[in-house]
Design a protein around this motif. Sequence first.
Motif, short mmCIF file in Angstrom:
data_model
loop_
_atom_site.label_atom_id
_atom_site.label_comp_id
_atom_site.label_asym_id
_atom_site.label_seq_id
_atom_site.Cartn_x
_atom_site.Cartn_y
_atom_site.Cartn_z
N ARG B 37 0.86 -1.18 0.00
CA ARG B 37 0.00 0.00 0.00
C ARG B 37 0.90 1.24 0.00
NH1 ARG B 37 -4.55 -0.24 4.44
NH2 ARG B 37 -5.89 -1.37 2.99
N VAL B 62 -2.38 5.92 -2.97
CA VAL B 62 -3.06 7.11 -2.45
C VAL B 62 -2.11 8.29 -2.65
CG1 VAL B 62 -4.10 8.20 -0.41
CG2 VAL B 62 -4.24 5.71 -0.71
N CYS B 71 -4.66 17.88 -6.22
CA CYS B 71 -5.54 16.73 -5.98
C CYS B 71 -6.33 16.38 -7.23
CB CYS B 71 -6.48 17.01 -4.81
SG CYS B 71 -5.65 17.10 -3.22
N GLU B 72 -6.86 17.42 -7.89
CA GLU B 72 -7.62 17.20 -9.13
C GLU B 72 -6.75 16.56 -10.20
OE1 GLU B 72 -9.60 20.69 -10.96
OE2 GLU B 72 -10.22 21.08 -8.89
N ARG B 75 -6.14 12.96 -9.38
CA ARG B 75 -7.34 12.14 -9.56
C ARG B 75 -7.58 11.85 -11.04
NH1 ARG B 75 -13.14 12.48 -9.91
NH2 ARG B 75 -13.95 10.60 -8.91
N ARG B 82 -6.64 3.90 -14.64
CA ARG B 82 -7.62 2.83 -14.42
C ARG B 82 -8.24 2.41 -15.75
NH1 ARG B 82 -10.88 4.80 -9.93
NH2 ARG B 82 -9.27 4.10 -8.50
N GLU B 90 -5.98 7.26 -5.65
CA GLU B 90 -6.96 7.88 -4.77
C GLU B 90 -6.40 9.19 -4.27
OE1 GLU B 90 -10.07 6.83 -3.82
OE2 GLU B 90 -9.82 5.32 -5.38
N ALA B 91 -7.04 10.32 -4.62
CA ALA B 91 -6.55 11.63 -4.20
C ALA B 91 -7.23 12.05 -2.90
CB ALA B 91 -6.82 12.66 -5.29
N VAL B 92 -6.42 12.55 -1.96
CA VAL B 92 -6.94 13.02 -0.67
C VAL B 92 -6.31 14.37 -0.37
CG1 VAL B 92 -7.06 12.58 1.81
CG2 VAL B 92 -7.18 10.65 0.22
N ARG B 93 -7.14 15.38 -0.08
CA ARG B 93 -6.59 16.67 0.29
C ARG B 93 -6.24 16.63 1.78
NH1 ARG B 93 -9.15 22.61 -0.33
NH2 ARG B 93 -7.18 23.72 -0.03
N ALA B 94 -4.97 16.85 2.08
CA ALA B 94 -4.51 16.62 3.45
C ALA B 94 -3.28 17.45 3.77
CB ALA B 94 -4.18 15.14 3.64
#
Lengths: 62, 202
Positions: B37, B62, B71-72, B75, B82, B90-94
């Motif tokens: 992962r 991720v 992030c956009e 993604r 895919r 997998e995009a995560v705003r963090a």
Amino acid sequence: MKESLMDILCDPLDKSDLELKVTERDGDEIITGRLVGTVTGEEYPIEDGIPNLLPPDMRDAE
Amino acid sequence: MTGRDLAERRGMETNVYQPAEDSALLAEAVVDHARGRFLEVGTGSGWVAEQAARKADVDCVVASDVNPHACESARKRGEKLRAEGHLGIEAVRANLVNPFRDGSFDTVAFNPPYLPTDPDNEWDDWMEHALSGGESGRKFLNPFVDEVGRILTDGGRVLLLVSSLTGFDEVTERVESRGFDYETVVQESYPFETLSVLQLTK
């Protein structure tokens, strides 16, 4: 975001669990919704498939 | 050299950091060492994360960034991957590794914003955020090194890009103080800096 992402996400404020509230879904992909801190009650938006897990003080700065 | 000069030298657009020499070096380390992962912190355009998604021994990718445009971008890249039959992204705003659970990742990669910047010379946009590491150049690297151990699995590793401009010795001291062993897995010298990727393990 994929629903399976819930396995690795937590509340940025205190690392507690999040609850997923789905507004719009496309197959196993969550497009719009919210992640809600089960302890803090803080709400983190999911928009265009991207969860925004910035802590509230960083989110509000914009 | 200011971050703005560097941005102009690299001919970059101003919202999302585009792959450069440092990205290529981190990608090389990812291709050789990432598995399981995978998380890329500060993913920018998502290009390094894509290299992980193309690997057979990586099973989830991720990508996080504080910048919504990044992030956009990550993604969209994931959707394209895919559609081609690879893993998605997998995009995560963090903020750094803040919203990830303990023991979640086998590999975490990070190319921190590292240019030492005079506070009087900072400009306030997403590209500054992607380049400037504050006065020391370690404004993001330090808190990352302090917290990243928490989200690693047993036997997990971190791939961390370090520039000589950031201060190699200061970084390795910090890394050791947090209980990591480190080795340099790839290194390249350029006119302005030497770039290294450190692999950190516990």
